[in-house]
Write a protein that holds these residues in place. Structure first.
Motif, mmCIF file in Angstrom:
data_model
loop_
_atom_site.group_PDB
_atom_site.id
_atom_site.type_symbol
_atom_site.label_atom_id
_atom_site.label_comp_id
_atom_site.label_asym_id
_atom_site.label_seq_id
_atom_site.Cartn_x
_atom_site.Cartn_y
_atom_site.Cartn_z
ATOM 1 N N GLY A 72 0.792 -1.223 0.000
ATOM 2 C CA GLY A 72 0.000 0.000 0.000
ATOM 3 C C GLY A 72 0.824 1.273 0.000
ATOM 4 O O GLY A 72 0.290 2.359 -0.276
ATOM 5 N N ARG A 73 2.117 1.179 0.307
ATOM 6 C CA ARG A 73 2.965 2.363 0.253
ATOM 7 C C ARG A 73 3.170 2.849 -1.174
ATOM 8 O O ARG A 73 3.641 3.973 -1.399
ATOM 9 C CB ARG A 73 4.316 2.066 0.913
ATOM 10 N N ARG A 74 2.821 2.016 -2.130
ATOM 11 C CA ARG A 74 2.948 2.380 -3.555
ATOM 12 C C ARG A 74 1.765 3.191 -4.060
ATOM 13 O O ARG A 74 1.757 3.626 -5.216
ATOM 14 C CB ARG A 74 3.061 1.107 -4.394
ATOM 15 N N ASP A 86 -5.356 8.961 8.655
ATOM 16 C CA ASP A 86 -6.469 8.511 9.485
ATOM 17 C C ASP A 86 -7.707 8.151 8.660
ATOM 18 O O ASP A 86 -8.810 8.041 9.196
ATOM 19 C CB ASP A 86 -6.831 9.583 10.515
ATOM 20 N N SER A 87 -7.540 7.935 7.370
ATOM 21 C CA SER A 87 -8.667 7.599 6.503
ATOM 22 C C SER A 87 -9.329 6.293 6.935
ATOM 23 O O SER A 87 -8.642 5.323 7.286
ATOM 24 C CB SER A 87 -8.196 7.460 5.052
ATOM 25 N N PRO A 88 -10.669 6.215 6.887
ATOM 26 C CA PRO A 88 -11.346 4.943 7.169
ATOM 27 C C PRO A 88 -10.959 3.826 6.209
ATOM 28 O O PRO A 88 -11.180 2.652 6.511
ATOM 29 C CB PRO A 88 -12.836 5.301 7.012
ATOM 30 N N LEU A 89 -10.390 4.194 5.056
ATOM 31 C CA LEU A 89 -9.923 3.180 4.120
ATOM 32 C C LEU A 89 -8.654 2.499 4.604
ATOM 33 O O LEU A 89 -8.290 1.424 4.118
ATOM 34 C CB LEU A 89 -9.660 3.803 2.743
ATOM 35 N N GLY A 90 -7.973 3.115 5.560
ATOM 36 C CA GLY A 90 -6.671 2.639 5.994
ATOM 37 C C GLY A 90 -6.623 1.192 6.436
ATOM 38 O O GLY A 90 -5.743 0.434 5.982
ATOM 39 N N PRO A 91 -7.522 0.736 7.325
ATOM 40 C CA PRO A 91 -7.426 -0.647 7.797
ATOM 41 C C PRO A 91 -7.486 -1.690 6.694
ATOM 42 O O PRO A 91 -6.950 -2.786 6.850
ATOM 43 C CB PRO A 91 -8.626 -0.772 8.739
ATOM 44 N N ARG A 96 0.444 -3.025 5.530
ATOM 45 C CA ARG A 96 0.657 -3.725 6.796
ATOM 46 C C ARG A 96 1.934 -4.533 6.653
ATOM 47 O O ARG A 96 2.166 -5.183 5.623
ATOM 48 C CB ARG A 96 -0.507 -4.663 7.125
ATOM 49 N N ASP A 97 2.746 -4.506 7.679
ATOM 50 C CA ASP A 97 4.021 -5.209 7.638
ATOM 51 C C ASP A 97 3.787 -6.688 7.928
ATOM 52 O O ASP A 97 4.195 -7.232 8.960
ATOM 53 C CB ASP A 97 4.989 -4.597 8.657
ATOM 54 N N ASN A 98 3.094 -7.338 6.977
ATOM 55 C CA ASN A 98 2.801 -8.762 7.129
ATOM 56 C C ASN A 98 2.772 -9.414 5.752
ATOM 57 O O ASN A 98 3.136 -8.795 4.743
ATOM 58 C CB ASN A 98 1.482 -8.971 7.883
ATOM 59 N N VAL A 99 2.323 -10.656 5.713
ATOM 60 C CA VAL A 99 2.356 -11.423 4.467
ATOM 61 C C VAL A 99 1.519 -10.768 3.375
ATOM 62 O O VAL A 99 1.840 -10.880 2.180
ATOM 63 C CB VAL A 99 1.887 -12.874 4.742
ATOM 64 N N GLN A 234 1.229 -9.820 13.386
ATOM 65 C CA GLN A 234 0.660 -9.539 12.078
ATOM 66 C C GLN A 234 0.239 -10.807 11.347
ATOM 67 O O GLN A 234 -0.696 -10.793 10.549
ATOM 68 C CB GLN A 234 1.654 -8.734 11.238
ATOM 69 N N THR A 235 0.915 -11.923 11.621
ATOM 70 C CA THR A 235 0.476 -13.202 11.048
ATOM 71 C C THR A 235 -0.869 -13.604 11.631
ATOM 72 O O THR A 235 -1.748 -14.101 10.919
ATOM 73 C CB THR A 235 1.530 -14.294 11.309
ATOM 74 N N LEU A 236 -1.055 -13.368 12.927
ATOM 75 C CA LEU A 236 -2.360 -13.619 13.544
ATOM 76 C C LEU A 236 -3.436 -12.707 12.969
ATOM 77 O O LEU A 236 -4.580 -13.128 12.746
ATOM 78 C CB LEU A 236 -2.276 -13.422 15.056
ATOM 79 N N VAL A 237 -3.089 -11.442 12.726
ATOM 80 C CA VAL A 237 -4.035 -10.497 12.126
ATOM 81 C C VAL A 237 -4.553 -11.056 10.806
ATOM 82 O O VAL A 237 -5.765 -11.043 10.530
ATOM 83 C CB VAL A 237 -3.366 -9.122 11.915
ATOM 84 N N VAL A 238 -3.655 -11.556 9.977
ATOM 85 C CA VAL A 238 -4.053 -12.115 8.680
ATOM 86 C C VAL A 238 -4.914 -13.350 8.875
ATOM 87 O O VAL A 238 -5.980 -13.491 8.251
ATOM 88 C CB VAL A 238 -2.803 -12.453 7.839
#
Length: 411
Positions: A72-74, A86-91, A96-99, A234-238
Motif C-alpha cells: 500500500g505504500r505504492r 487517518d482515513s477509514p480506508l486505511g485498515p 501492513r508489515d505482514n504477508v 501480524q500473522t495472527l491479524v491475517v
C-alpha cells in the motif's frame, strides 16, 4: 505531465464503490456496459481507483507481482496526501508489515509459517470442534422455534472456531468479532476497530509467550521464519481477519441460498445436490469478498483497454468477474464447477481453502440437520446486506422451525 486516465474519468463522475446498494450485481453490470472490464470507481469522496472486473485482467494483476504490488505504500493517492493517514480506508488498504503487504521473497518468508500452521490443522478434529460449537449455538435457539441465522449462528461459528485454534476463550472471541465488524465497515469507526483488534491479539500473544499451549499462536511463536513478536502478531491479524468475515459470509449466503432459492432447495431435498454444491454456487455467484483490496501499479501499463498509471490502486472485483461473459457462459457455476476466483489467485491466493470448507460445510450441514422444517420468515428481497464495499454478509436471516430440546453434549 499528462493527466492519468483514472483522474480524467473521475473528473467526469466515477460512480462510488457503494457499500449499501440493494443491487450490487446491477451496479456491476452498469459499470461493465459503461467502461468494460476495468472501470473507475470512487472509494471515498475524492479518492478513486480502478475496479478490475474482467476474469483475465484479474488473473494478470494477481499473478504479475513485478507490475502490480500488494504494498500500500505504492499508492499514489496516499503518497501525495489525498488519502490522509487517518482515513477509514486505511485498515483495508494501507500497508501492513505482514504477508499481505509484501511481495517477492519477503512475502514467501512470511507466508511459510501461515501455510505450515494451516497444513498442521487436523481436519477430523476441526470438524468435531465445529460440530460441538454449532450444536451449542443451535441448542440455545432450538427451544424457541425462531432464530436469526446470521446473528445467532453464522456470525459466531467462524470466530469461535478460529478462537479455539489460536487459543482464545469465547468471551475474547466475541470481543474480537465486534472490533472486526468496525474494521471491515470502512466507516467512521474503522480505525478504532482496527486498533482494538490488534490490541486484543497483542494480549493473546503476551499470554502465549508466558504460557505456551497446543495452539496455533504458540506454534507461530516458535517458527524460525518469524523474527519478532510484531511479525507473529501480524500473522495472527491475517489468519483471523481473512478467515472470519469471509466464512461468516460463506455460511450465511449458503444458508440463504438453500432456504430462499426454490430451484436449489428442491434439488437439495431431492438428494441431487449436496452442501458442497451450495457452497460452490455461493463462491461463484455471491463470493464472500465481492471486492478485494488492492493492487498498486508499479509502472504505467495498459489493462483491459485502460491506461493504468504508476501508483494507481486496483480493486479486485471478484463478484463482477463471475459475470464476465468472455470467460464464462451463463450458468457456468453448475454442479461440480469450482473455477471461480473467490480465493483470488497468484502468490497471494488464500492458503486456507481446505479448512475453510471444512468449517463452512460442517456449519451449514449442522443447521439443516438440527433445525427441522426451517423456513424464512421475511421477504428474502428485503433482507439486504451489511454495509461494506468489501464483503457481502446478509443483515439477518430470520427463520422459524419446529421447536426442539437439544443436548449440546449428546448430539
Amino acid at each position: 505531465m499528462p493527466v492519468p486516465e483514472l483522474d480524467q474519468l473521475a473528473a467526469s463522475g466515477a460512480p462510488p464503490l457503494d457499500a449499501t446498494t440493494a443491487d450490487p450485481d446491477g451496479a456491476f453490470e452498469k459499470l461493465w456496459r459503461g467502461y468494460g472490464p476495468v472501470a473507475p470507481v470512487e472509494l471515498a469522496p475524492g479518492v478513486h481507483a480502478w475496479l478490475v472486473m474482467g476474469y483475465d485482467e484479474l488473473r494478470t494483476i494477481t499473478r504479475d507481482e513485478h507490475l502490480f504490488s500488494r504494498d500500500g505504500r505504492r499508492w499514489r493517492l496516499f503518497q501525495d496526501g489525498t488519502v490522509p493517514p487517518d482515513s477509514p480506508l486505511g485498515p483495508m488498504m494501507f500497508f501492513r508489515d505482514n504477508v499481505i503487504g509484501h511481495d517477492g521473497e519477503e512475502h514467501r518468508r512470511l507466508r511459510r509459517p501461515l501455510q505450515e500452521a494451516i497444513a498442521g490443522v487436523d481436519h477430523r478434529r476441526l470438524r468435531r470442534t465445529v460440530e460441538r460449537l454449532c450444536t451449542g449455538l443451535i441448542a440455545q435457539v432450538a427451544p424457541r422455534g425462531t432464530a436469526d441465522l446470521v446473528a445467532d449462528y453464522a456470525a459466531a461459528v467462524p470466530l469461535l472456531t478460529i478462537g479455539e485454534l489460536i487459543g482464545l476463550d469465547a468471551a475474547q472471541s466475541a470481543e474480537l468479532l465486534a472490533a472486526m465488524h468496525l474494521l471491515f465497515s470502512s466507516g467512521e469507526q474503522a480505525q478504532e476497530g482496527n486498533a482494538r483488534f490488534e490490541a486484543l491479539l497483542g494480549g493473546l500473544l503476551a499470554a502465549k509467550s508466558a504460557a505456551p499451549g497446543p495452539d496455533v499462536t504458540s506454534a507461530l511463536l516458535r517458527h524460525p521464519d518469524l523474527r519478532s513478536d510484531a511479525e507473529v502478531l501480524q500473522t495472527l491479524v491475517v489468519l483471523v481477519s481473512a478467515g472470519n468475515h469471509t466464512l461468516i459470509s460463506w455460511i450465511a449466503q449458503a444458508l440463504r441460498l438453500t432456504l430462499t432459492d426454490p430451484r436449489f432447495a428442491s434439488r437439495v431435498r431431492g438428494g441431487r445436490l449436496s452442501v458442497d454444491d451450495a457452497l460452490d454456487e455461493v463462491l461463484a455467484r455471491q463470493p464472500p469478498m465481492i471486492n478485494m483490496p488492492a493492487r498498486y501499479a508499479l509502472a504505467d501499463v495498459e489493462l483491459g483497454g485502460r491506461r493504468v498509471a504508476r501508483g494507481d490502486a486496483l480493486i479486485l472485483g471478484l463478484a463482477a468477474a463471475s459475470r464476465d461473459t468472455r470467460a464464462h457462459t451463463p450458468g457456468w457455476w453448475t454442479h461440480g464447477n469450482r473455477a471461480s476466483l473467490a480465493w483470488s489467485a497468484g502468490p497471494h491466493a488464500c492458503p486456507a481453502r481446505d479448512p475453510a470448507r471444512t468449517i463452512a460445510r460442517t456449519a451449514v450441514g449442522a443447521a439443516g440437520h438440527l433445525l427441522r422444517d426451517m423456513r424464512v420468515t421475511e421477504d428474502p428481497d428485503a433482507i439486504g446486506n451489511e454495509p461494506s464495499p468489501w464483503t457481502r454478509i446478509p443483515r439477518r436471516l430470520p427463520v422459524a422451525f419446529t421447536p426442539a430440546s437439544i443436548d449440546p453434549v449428546l448430539v
